[in-house]
Scaffold this motif. Structure first.
Motif, short mmCIF file in Angstrom:
data_model
loop_
_atom_site.label_atom_id
_atom_site.label_comp_id
_atom_site.label_asym_id
_atom_site.label_seq_id
_atom_site.Cartn_x
_atom_site.Cartn_y
_atom_site.Cartn_z
N ALA A 14 0.83 -1.21 0.00
CA ALA A 14 0.00 0.00 0.00
C ALA A 14 0.86 1.26 0.00
N VAL A 15 1.94 1.26 0.77
CA VAL A 15 2.81 2.43 0.83
C VAL A 15 3.47 2.68 -0.53
N LEU A 16 3.97 1.61 -1.16
CA LEU A 16 4.63 1.79 -2.45
C LEU A 16 3.63 2.19 -3.53
N ASP A 17 2.43 1.64 -3.49
CA ASP A 17 1.40 2.04 -4.47
C ASP A 17 1.09 3.53 -4.34
N ALA A 18 0.97 4.01 -3.10
CA ALA A 18 0.66 5.42 -2.88
C ALA A 18 1.82 6.31 -3.33
N LEU A 19 3.04 5.91 -3.03
CA LEU A 19 4.20 6.69 -3.46
C LEU A 19 4.29 6.75 -4.97
N ARG A 20 4.01 5.64 -5.62
CA ARG A 20 4.08 5.58 -7.09
C ARG A 20 3.11 6.57 -7.72
N LEU A 21 1.95 6.76 -7.11
CA LEU A 21 0.93 7.68 -7.62
C LEU A 21 1.15 9.11 -7.16
N GLY A 22 2.11 9.33 -6.27
CA GLY A 22 2.34 10.68 -5.76
C GLY A 22 1.36 11.10 -4.70
N ARG A 23 0.73 10.16 -4.02
CA ARG A 23 -0.21 10.51 -2.95
C ARG A 23 0.56 10.75 -1.66
N SER A 24 1.38 11.78 -1.71
CA SER A 24 2.29 12.04 -0.60
C SER A 24 2.80 13.47 -0.66
N TYR A 25 3.39 13.88 0.43
CA TYR A 25 4.14 15.13 0.48
C TYR A 25 5.36 14.90 1.35
N ALA A 26 6.34 15.78 1.25
CA ALA A 26 7.57 15.65 2.02
C ALA A 26 7.70 16.83 2.97
N VAL A 27 8.23 16.57 4.17
CA VAL A 27 8.36 17.59 5.20
C VAL A 27 9.73 17.52 5.84
N GLU A 28 10.13 18.62 6.48
CA GLU A 28 11.45 18.67 7.10
C GLU A 28 11.51 17.85 8.38
N SER A 29 10.37 17.67 9.07
CA SER A 29 10.36 16.90 10.32
C SER A 29 8.93 16.50 10.63
N ALA A 30 8.78 15.67 11.67
CA ALA A 30 7.45 15.20 12.06
C ALA A 30 6.61 16.30 12.69
N ALA A 31 7.20 17.46 12.96
CA ALA A 31 6.43 18.58 13.51
C ALA A 31 5.52 19.21 12.47
N VAL A 32 5.78 18.95 11.19
CA VAL A 32 5.06 19.62 10.10
C VAL A 32 3.97 18.71 9.55
N THR A 33 2.78 19.28 9.40
CA THR A 33 1.65 18.58 8.79
C THR A 33 1.03 19.47 7.73
N VAL A 34 0.65 18.87 6.62
CA VAL A 34 0.08 19.60 5.49
C VAL A 34 -1.23 18.93 5.07
N ASP A 35 -2.23 19.74 4.76
CA ASP A 35 -3.48 19.24 4.17
C ASP A 35 -3.69 20.03 2.88
N PHE A 36 -3.54 19.35 1.74
CA PHE A 36 -3.59 20.02 0.44
C PHE A 36 -4.69 19.39 -0.39
N THR A 37 -5.70 20.19 -0.76
CA THR A 37 -6.84 19.67 -1.51
C THR A 37 -7.26 20.65 -2.59
#
Length: 765
Positions: A322-345
């Protein structure tokens, strides 16, 4: 029994040497020691047995031992097979005279040794359904050139709050065979390898334990990379080009992207290399190439923080598949640390899409894009489409912020977001905090007439107010029906011609000249500073002067602003960087516009890297005034937004048009004495204010200013600001058939001496 082998490697990096030796029956252990002239270069080391790969340590170790019971990290613990073996050497030699090396191979006889067992890594963690999961895909252990054991990597990942990791040591599969009674139950471990060729590195993520991927090939070995990538895909794995633009020997990516699932655009602490990766990735998105972006720590030593940066993935479960399938489709974002959360719609009607997903749109549907951020104090959130920056907002010390943009969705292929902190890093002026993969906009509905997507069109408004037919400009290549691009700008010359700038889909800059429907000069690619070929830009503008010259201003993909003057004979002397706040600095910008003044000076308008609007003047003698920051609307300290334009007027004043962070159009005037009137919003088509995604303004000989805008409905609108300050109503500019609206993503306008105005627009059909 020890045998010594000696040799000399010539100067060069792309070479392999094999030292063959025979292993008789009864040998239970092989030990190898090497020596070489370290001043001459590096000696990579590995070994192959009768059945294939048995280990690799690169230049990290000078020797190894292996047996059925144990092996040096990087090497495979398995029975020693009798037959032909080969030590593989990878000399990287800088000395002209080459590099001498020596190998001592020792064969140990004895009784058979028990084979070392290992635990299978679970493919999923129980009880973890759909959700957002954090993970780092690029980590090195003692099995290559890392300093952590796998247990220490797991502990560091837990501390960072990660849900999954991938152990990806260089060119070896031994890491996956090291799990013995230490498989974590609270962290998903994905087996991987960093395939480290001499022509670029790539991550093979999701390999079965013990599966090894070869690295001994280059671009000249036609189809080699593609073959290995296909095998990784057949095993359910993911292929990621690692740190693709790192300017180090062997690291720069040379294999193309046909079999690549993702680009590692962010590798460890933020550097200029990462900024270049993102710029190149953005160009790929503009070309419609759906390659996901990932960010990983590439942590090697305890000083390297695991999970900084890392990916946040929306997966159906916490499982490798499931993780690789999501990464392949780009259903992800990257952050500098676990303190950061993003909701993009992105939303239209009841349809909602997030990173890596498609939002279905009809031709003129409005779309609302929202970015909610937490954990990013004192930063700037920015929304991008292929047209450039569409919206931006500052996030205060609380770390919480929202960016909202309403636009015409089909004007763009995609929307993506970044969050950056305007604080210098080691090699950059800012620091990346978060980056999303794009939401893709999709529609099967065609425009009411045949418009090639992203084609550059132009039309003229005659002095009597009538319009010529909207028509495409011929393309730059032989037989090309139209110029395909993402942006245009135009300058009306004293002789009645119009010089047009176009930014192509690959962000290259081109120039042509037209008069009416006739092309006076074929498209010419504009070189970069010092004549550099391959120069790419994200913004460009041009202004015409009474002496027959033009001035061009561009922002390169790294944000640097450049200027040059096109001579009256059409020659281009070359770009020079525009100075920043000091003479020795360079001006960084996201948007830029230039206009000519009656006295021969030029005025520049720009959004700086801090998001604020600035203005400066280039005198007739080539000297520059200091950059001055403009005040915002209604007493605001600054004005920020996604678009701006400036036009010089016959009386020595200039008029500024801009789109604010609220998506509305604002206007103000700079008086001849240098004072400003302040921003005010002109009235919209049927509303008190005008919403737009792109704008242009031109001053005409009678003292009026003509404005064009791509409204939030995707149509091009035009109005006039009279010399007395009053405005005509906005009226729609018709498309090629003279009736239906023209779907555009970008628009500009310029004026000629006879009162004709010339509009260029990039279609978005």
């Amino acid at each position: 029994m020890t045998t010594t082998y000696q040799g000399r490697a010539p100067k060069g990096n792309d070479q392999w040497a094999y030292v063959a030796f025979d292993v008789p029956t009864g040998v239970q252990r092989i030990s190898v020691e090497t020596s070489h002239d370290a001043a001459a270069g590096i000696l990579d080391l590995g070994v192959f047995g009768p059945s294939g790969f048995r280990g690799w340590s690169g230049g990290e170790r000078a020797g190894f031992t292996l047996s059925a019971a144990d092996a040096t990290p990087g090497y495979i613990p398995a029975p020693v097979e009798p037959g032909s073996w080969s030590v593989i050497l990878g000399p990287m030699v800088g000395a002209d005279g080459g590099m001498a090396w020596q190998i001592d191979v020792t064969l140990h006889f004895g009784d058979p040794l028990p084979r070392a067992p290992y635990d299978l890594l679970p493919g999923s963690l129980a009880g973890r359904g759909p959700g957002w999961y954090r993970g780092d895909l690029h980590l090195h252990s003692v099995h290559s050139d890392g300093k952590r054991t796998v247990d220490e990597i797991v502990a560091a990942a837990r501390q960072e709050g990660l849900h999954f990791i991938a152990t990806s040591d260089h060119n070896t599969s031994s890491t996956g065979l090291t799990w013995r009674g230490n498989v974590p139950t609270d962290l998903l471990v994905i087996n991987a390898e960093e395939v480290t060729t001499r022509h670029g590195h790539w991550l093979a993520v999701g390999l079965p334990q013990g599966e090894w991927v070869d690295w001994r090939y280059g671009p000249a070995d036609q189809g080699a990379f593609e073959s290995h990538a296909r095998r990784v895909h057949s095993l359910g794995g993911l292929t990621i080009a690692a740190h693709p633009l790192t300017p180090a020997a062997g690291s720069f990516w040379e294999f193309g992207l046909d079999r690549v699932d993702a680009l590692e655009v962010w590798n460890g602490p933020w550097t200029l290399d990462d900024a270049a990766n993102i710029a190149a990735w953005h160009v790929m998105l503009c070309l419609g190439k759906r390659v996901a972006a990932v960010g990983n720590s590439d942590a090697h030593s305890p000083a390297d923080a695991v999970g900084r940066p890392h990916n946040v993935v929306h997966a159906t479960s916490l499982s490798t598949t499931a993780v690789l399938d999501a990464l392949r489709l780009g259903r992800s974002y990257a952050v500098e640390s676990a303190a950061v959360t993003v909701d993009f719609t992105a939303r239209t009607g009841r349809a909602v899409a997030g990173p890596g997903e498609e939002l279905p749109l009809s031709l003129f549907d409005a779309v609302d894009v929202t970015l909610d951020v937490t954990g990013a104090p004192d930063s700037i959130a920015t929304l991008y489409t292929e047209w450039g920056i569409m919206a931006a907002t500052c996030i205060d010390g609380s770390g919480r912020g929202r960016l909202h943009w309403r636009g015409w969705g089909k004007a763009s292929l995609f929307a993506r977001a970044e969050v950056r902190r305007p604080k210098p890093a080691s090699t950059t002026l800012d620091q990346l905090v978060a980056i999303t993969n794009p939401v893709w906009f999709y529609s099967a509905q065609l425009p009411p007439y045949d418009v090639e997507r992203r084609a550059l069109f132009h039309t003229e408004r005659r002095p009597d107010g009538s319009w010529s037919s909207m028509r495409p400009l011929p393309g730059a290549g032989a037989g090309a029906a139209s110029f395909a691009g993402v942006q245009s700008s135009a300058a009306g010359m004293a002789d009645g011609s119009v010089v047009v700038l176009g930014i192509a889909l690959d962000n290259s800059l081109w120039l042509t000249a037209v008069r009416g429907s006739a092309t006076l000069q074929p498209w010419q690619r504009v070189a970069g500073p010092d004549g550099a070929t391959g120069f790419t830009v994200r913004e460009a503008d041009i202004a015409a002067f009474p002496d027959g010259t033009c001035q061009l201003v561009v922002t390169a993909l790294d944000g640097t602003t450049y200027h040059q003057q096109r001579r009256a004979d059409g020659t281009l002397p070359g770009f020079r960087a525009v100075s920043g706040f000091s003479a020795k600095s360079r001006w960084g910008a996201t948007k830029v516009s230039v206009t000519a003044m009656p006295d021969g000076s030029a005025q520049l308008l720009s959004y700086g890297t801090d998001g604020a609007m600035y203005h400066c003047v280039r005198g007739r003698d080539g000297t520059w005034t200091a950059w001055g920051r403009l005040a915002g609307y209604n007493g605001g300290a600054t004005f920020s937004g996604p678009a701006l334009a400036i036009a010089g007027m016959p009386d020595g004043s200039s008029q500024v048009l801009a789109i604010g962070l609220d998506g509305m159009v604002y206007h103000q005037q700079r008086r001849p004495d240098g004072s400003w009137t302040g921003f005010r919003p002109p009235r919209g088509v049927t509303t008190p204010t005008m919403g737009a995604s792109a704008i242009g303004i031109a001053g005409t000989p009678d003292g009026s200013a003509q404005v064009v805008a791509v409204g939030l409905d995707g149509r091009i609108w035009h109005n006039v600001r009279r010399p007395d300050g009053s405005w005509t109503p906005f009226a729609q500019i018709p498309g090629p058939n003279g009736r239906d609206p023209f779907p555009a993503g970008q628009v500009r306008i310029t004026a000629l001496r006879d009162g004709t105005t010339h509009v260029t627009a990039v279609s978005a059909g």
